[in-house]
Design a protein around this motif. Structure first.
Motif, PDB file in Angstrom:
ATOM      1  N   ALA A 191      -0.701  15.446   1.264  1.00  0.00           N
ATOM      2  CA  ALA A 191       0.508  14.898   0.634  1.00  0.00           C
ATOM      3  C   ALA A 191       1.759  15.229   1.435  1.00  0.00           C
ATOM      4  O   ALA A 191       2.774  14.532   1.327  1.00  0.00           O
ATOM      5  N   GLU A 192       1.683  16.299   2.250  1.00  0.00           N
ATOM      6  CA  GLU A 192       2.845  16.706   3.045  1.00  0.00           C
ATOM      7  C   GLU A 192       2.832  16.117   4.458  1.00  0.00           C
ATOM      8  O   GLU A 192       3.764  16.333   5.226  1.00  0.00           O
ATOM      9  N   LEU A 193       1.782  15.374   4.801  1.00  0.00           N
ATOM     10  CA  LEU A 193       1.639  14.852   6.163  1.00  0.00           C
ATOM     11  C   LEU A 193       2.707  13.794   6.432  1.00  0.00           C
ATOM     12  O   LEU A 193       2.705  12.718   5.836  1.00  0.00           O
ATOM     13  N   ASP A 194       3.609  14.112   7.339  1.00  0.00           N
ATOM     14  CA  ASP A 194       4.756  13.234   7.596  1.00  0.00           C
ATOM     15  C   ASP A 194       4.593  12.446   8.898  1.00  0.00           C
ATOM     16  O   ASP A 194       5.575  12.128   9.568  1.00  0.00           O
ATOM     17  N   ALA A 195       3.350  12.127   9.260  1.00  0.00           N
ATOM     18  CA  ALA A 195       3.098  11.448  10.531  1.00  0.00           C
ATOM     19  C   ALA A 195       3.679  10.036  10.539  1.00  0.00           C
ATOM     20  O   ALA A 195       3.552   9.286   9.573  1.00  0.00           O
ATOM     21  N   ASP A 196       4.308   9.686  11.656  1.00  0.00           N
ATOM     22  CA  ASP A 196       4.828   8.320  11.825  1.00  0.00           C
ATOM     23  C   ASP A 196       3.725   7.358  12.243  1.00  0.00           C
ATOM     24  O   ASP A 196       3.790   6.162  11.961  1.00  0.00           O
ATOM     25  N   HIS A 197       2.707   7.885  12.945  1.00  0.00           N
ATOM     26  CA  HIS A 197       1.588   7.072  13.411  1.00  0.00           C
ATOM     27  C   HIS A 197       0.304   7.872  13.230  1.00  0.00           C
ATOM     28  O   HIS A 197       0.298   9.088  13.434  1.00  0.00           O
ATOM     29  N   ILE A 198      -0.779   7.186  12.851  1.00  0.00           N
ATOM     30  CA  ILE A 198      -2.059   7.862  12.656  1.00  0.00           C
ATOM     31  C   ILE A 198      -3.172   7.084  13.350  1.00  0.00           C
ATOM     32  O   ILE A 198      -3.309   5.870  13.161  1.00  0.00           O
ATOM     33  N   PHE A 199      -3.948   7.811  14.156  1.00  0.00           N
ATOM     34  CA  PHE A 199      -5.199   7.288  14.676  1.00  0.00           C
ATOM     35  C   PHE A 199      -6.291   7.777  13.743  1.00  0.00           C
ATOM     36  O   PHE A 199      -6.516   8.986  13.618  1.00  0.00           O
ATOM     37  N   LEU A 200      -6.948   6.841  13.050  1.00  0.00           N
ATOM     38  CA  LEU A 200      -7.954   7.174  12.051  1.00  0.00           C
ATOM     39  C   LEU A 200      -9.340   6.903  12.616  1.00  0.00           C
ATOM     40  O   LEU A 200      -9.675   5.770  12.955  1.00  0.00           O
ATOM     41  N   ILE A 201     -10.146   7.950  12.741  1.00  0.00           N
ATOM     42  CA  ILE A 201     -11.529   7.805  13.168  1.00  0.00           C
ATOM     43  C   ILE A 201     -12.357   7.843  11.895  1.00  0.00           C
ATOM     44  O   ILE A 201     -12.500   8.879  11.250  1.00  0.00           O
ATOM     45  N   ASN A 202     -12.861   6.664  11.526  1.00  0.00           N
ATOM     46  CA  ASN A 202     -13.383   6.441  10.186  1.00  0.00           C
ATOM     47  C   ASN A 202     -14.906   6.370  10.185  1.00  0.00           C
ATOM     48  O   ASN A 202     -15.500   5.458  10.746  1.00  0.00           O
ATOM     49  N   SER A 203     -15.528   7.336   9.522  1.00  0.00           N
ATOM     50  CA  SER A 203     -16.982   7.341   9.380  1.00  0.00           C
ATOM     51  C   SER A 203     -17.420   6.689   8.081  1.00  0.00           C
ATOM     52  O   SER A 203     -18.600   6.393   7.918  1.00  0.00           O
ATOM     53  N   ASP A 204     -16.492   6.465   7.167  1.00  0.00           N
ATOM     54  CA  ASP A 204     -16.841   6.010   5.823  1.00  0.00           C
ATOM     55  C   ASP A 204     -16.682   4.512   5.598  1.00  0.00           C
ATOM     56  O   ASP A 204     -17.142   3.986   4.585  1.00  0.00           O
ATOM     57  N   GLY A 205     -16.006   3.817   6.492  1.00  0.00           N
ATOM     58  CA  GLY A 205     -15.800   2.384   6.302  1.00  0.00           C
ATOM     59  C   GLY A 205     -14.531   2.079   5.532  1.00  0.00           C
ATOM     60  O   GLY A 205     -13.920   2.951   4.899  1.00  0.00           O
TER      61      GLY A 205
ATOM     62  N   ALA B  83     -13.774   3.089   1.705  1.00  0.00           N
ATOM     63  CA  ALA B  83     -13.816   4.496   1.303  1.00  0.00           C
ATOM     64  C   ALA B  83     -12.780   4.797   0.225  1.00  0.00           C
ATOM     65  O   ALA B  83     -11.629   4.361   0.300  1.00  0.00           O
ATOM     66  N   ASP B  84     -13.203   5.543  -0.792  1.00  0.00           N
ATOM     67  CA  ASP B  84     -12.302   5.881  -1.893  1.00  0.00           C
ATOM     68  C   ASP B  84     -11.072   6.624  -1.408  1.00  0.00           C
ATOM     69  O   ASP B  84      -9.970   6.423  -1.935  1.00  0.00           O
ATOM     70  N   ALA B  85     -11.261   7.482  -0.409  1.00  0.00           N
ATOM     71  CA  ALA B  85     -10.137   8.302   0.060  1.00  0.00           C
ATOM     72  C   ALA B  85      -9.000   7.438   0.587  1.00  0.00           C
ATOM     73  O   ALA B  85      -7.825   7.824   0.504  1.00  0.00           O
ATOM     74  N   LEU B  86      -9.317   6.271   1.117  1.00  0.00           N
ATOM     75  CA  LEU B  86      -8.280   5.399   1.675  1.00  0.00           C
ATOM     76  C   LEU B  86      -7.528   4.633   0.596  1.00  0.00           C
ATOM     77  O   LEU B  86      -6.495   4.013   0.879  1.00  0.00           O
ATOM     78  N   GLN B  87      -8.052   4.654  -0.629  1.00  0.00           N
ATOM     79  CA  GLN B  87      -7.377   3.991  -1.740  1.00  0.00           C
ATOM     80  C   GLN B  87      -6.532   4.972  -2.551  1.00  0.00           C
ATOM     81  O   GLN B  87      -5.731   4.546  -3.395  1.00  0.00           O
ATOM     82  N   ASP B  88      -6.682   6.238  -2.293  1.00  0.00           N
ATOM     83  CA  ASP B  88      -5.971   7.265  -3.060  1.00  0.00           C
ATOM     84  C   ASP B  88      -4.474   7.179  -2.822  1.00  0.00           C
ATOM     85  O   ASP B  88      -4.017   6.898  -1.711  1.00  0.00           O
ATOM     86  N   ASP B  89      -3.698   7.439  -3.869  1.00  0.00           N
ATOM     87  CA  ASP B  89      -2.235   7.367  -3.759  1.00  0.00           C
ATOM     88  C   ASP B  89      -1.688   8.343  -2.725  1.00  0.00           C
ATOM     89  O   ASP B  89      -0.681   8.052  -2.071  1.00  0.00           O
ATOM     90  N   ILE B  90      -2.336   9.500  -2.597  1.00  0.00           N
ATOM     91  CA  ILE B  90      -1.850  10.481  -1.626  1.00  0.00           C
ATOM     92  C   ILE B  90      -1.901   9.896  -0.221  1.00  0.00           C
ATOM     93  O   ILE B  90      -0.944  10.014   0.560  1.00  0.00           O
ATOM     94  N   TRP B  91      -3.025   9.264   0.133  1.00  0.00           N
ATOM     95  CA  TRP B  91      -3.146   8.631   1.447  1.00  0.00           C
ATOM     96  C   TRP B  91      -2.155   7.474   1.579  1.00  0.00           C
ATOM     97  O   TRP B  91      -1.478   7.336   2.602  1.00  0.00           O
ATOM     98  N   GLN B  92      -2.059   6.671   0.561  1.00  0.00           N
ATOM     99  CA  GLN B  92      -1.213   5.479   0.618  1.00  0.00           C
ATOM    100  C   GLN B  92       0.262   5.810   0.782  1.00  0.00           C
ATOM    101  O   GLN B  92       1.043   4.987   1.273  1.00  0.00           O
TER     102      GLN B  92
END
Length: 326
Positions: free
Chosen positions: A259-273, A276-285
């Motif tokens: 929730a504190e991650l303030d990255a301007d850009h993210i390279f996501l190496i995705n094993s889940d497709g 994935a539920d984690a990518l729908q979570d409000d914290i990630w969004q």
């Protein structure tokens, strides 16, 4: 990167699977004279070399090794135009270093922990070990009975540039290794200049998604080394904090820290497709990079972002250039 762990990476890759389901020929015949045989022996002696490895062993290296086992060092071998007898793998060969398969597709696999019987089956004439940890206990003696065994570094994670130079020395390819480093450093400078013009001092994070859990790599290893050391990119506060407070090569990011991650850009190496539920979570969004659409996604099975070496790091530079430099 310069810190790299074969063991941690192998565990990460195993987790991914769980959650996603020419020699020196002697042409003398029996009819050769004693003088001819002596000349041949002298020639062999001149072409073999004795080198001292990182652990102080004196290792006699064949003039032209034909069957080399160098598990998790295949990146370096390929960069020097050397094909190993077998390549590193996890889970009975189900996972290999996908980004190297253009060069290694026809090379058989060997388990990452190098069982003695399996190593012997390849009849190696040279074994190269990444670190002293791989030959702890009496393992060095066991491997060296199979073939001359050279240990590259004493640490679990060694500077990849130094490793490349040492491997170049083992094969008498010092000039080739120097050229690889020169070309890599040139790509670093070109990419650094491009990033400065494109994103200035905006921050970048590389994140792995495995089993609905997010991980980051230490800022001195793999992509962390490329981004924050080679390219001088600004690390997000959370990445810097975790790296400063953890001795692990790979660290899970708690939901609180995510929730504190303030990255301007993210390279996501995705094993889940993508589902994935984690990518729908409000914290990630709600991460700035996600909200702004600054996500650059790569599949875990064939990208170089889990690894270290001249080829892996060069491919990361190419990915960064393609994603961020217009």
């Amino acid at each position: 990167m310069k810190k790299k762990s074969m063991y941690i990476t192998s565990l990460m890759l195993a987790l991914f699977l769980t959650v996603t389901a020419c020699g020196n020929n002697n042409d003398n015949s029996a009819a050769d004279t004693n003088e001819g045989q002596a000349d041949s022996t002298n020639e062999n002696a001149e072409t073999e070399r004795t080198l001292t490895d990182a652990m102080g062993h004196e290792v006699t290296v064949p003039a032209e090794p034909q069957s080399v086992i160098a598990s998790y060092l295949e990146d370096y071998l390929v960069a020097l135009d050397i094909t190993p007898a077998a390549q590193w793998s996890v889970a009975d060969g189900a996972t290999v270093q996908g980004y190297l398969q253009d060069s290694l597709a026809d090379v058989p696999t060997i388990p990452y922990d190098l069982p003695l019987e399996t190593v012997t089956s390849f009849e190696p004439d040279l074994i190269i070990m990444d670190s002293a940890e791989m030959v702890e206990g009496n393992k060095y003696d066991q491997y060296s009975r199979i073939a001359p065994t050279y240990v590259v570094g004493t640490e679990q994670n060694n500077d990849w540039r130094e490793e490349l130079q040492k491997i170049g020395e083992v094969f008498g390819k010092e000039d080739e290794a120097a050229k690889v480093l020169e070309e890599y450093n040139q790509k670093v400078e070109e990419t650094k200049e491009g990033l400065k013009a494109s994103i200035n001092d905006e921050s970048i994070a590389a994140i792995w998604l495995v089993g609905n859990t997010f991980y980051i790599v230490n800022d001195a290893l793999s992509s962390g080394d490329v981004l924050y050391n080679d390219l001088g990119v600004t690390p997000p506060n959370v990445v810097q904090e975790i790296s400063d407070n953890s001795t692990a090569n790979w660290s899970e990011i708690s939901l609180e820290k995510l929730a504190e991650l303030d990255a301007d850009h993210i390279f996501l190496i995705n094993s889940d497709g993508n589902g994935a539920d984690a990518l729908q979570d409000d914290i990630w969004q709600n991460i700035p990079a996600v909200k702004n659409g600054n996500i650059y996604e790569y599949a875990a099975d064939d990208s170089s972002w889990l690894y270290t070496g001249p080829i892996a790091n060069t491919k990361m530079l190419e990915d960064i250039k393609e994603s961020l430099i217009k």
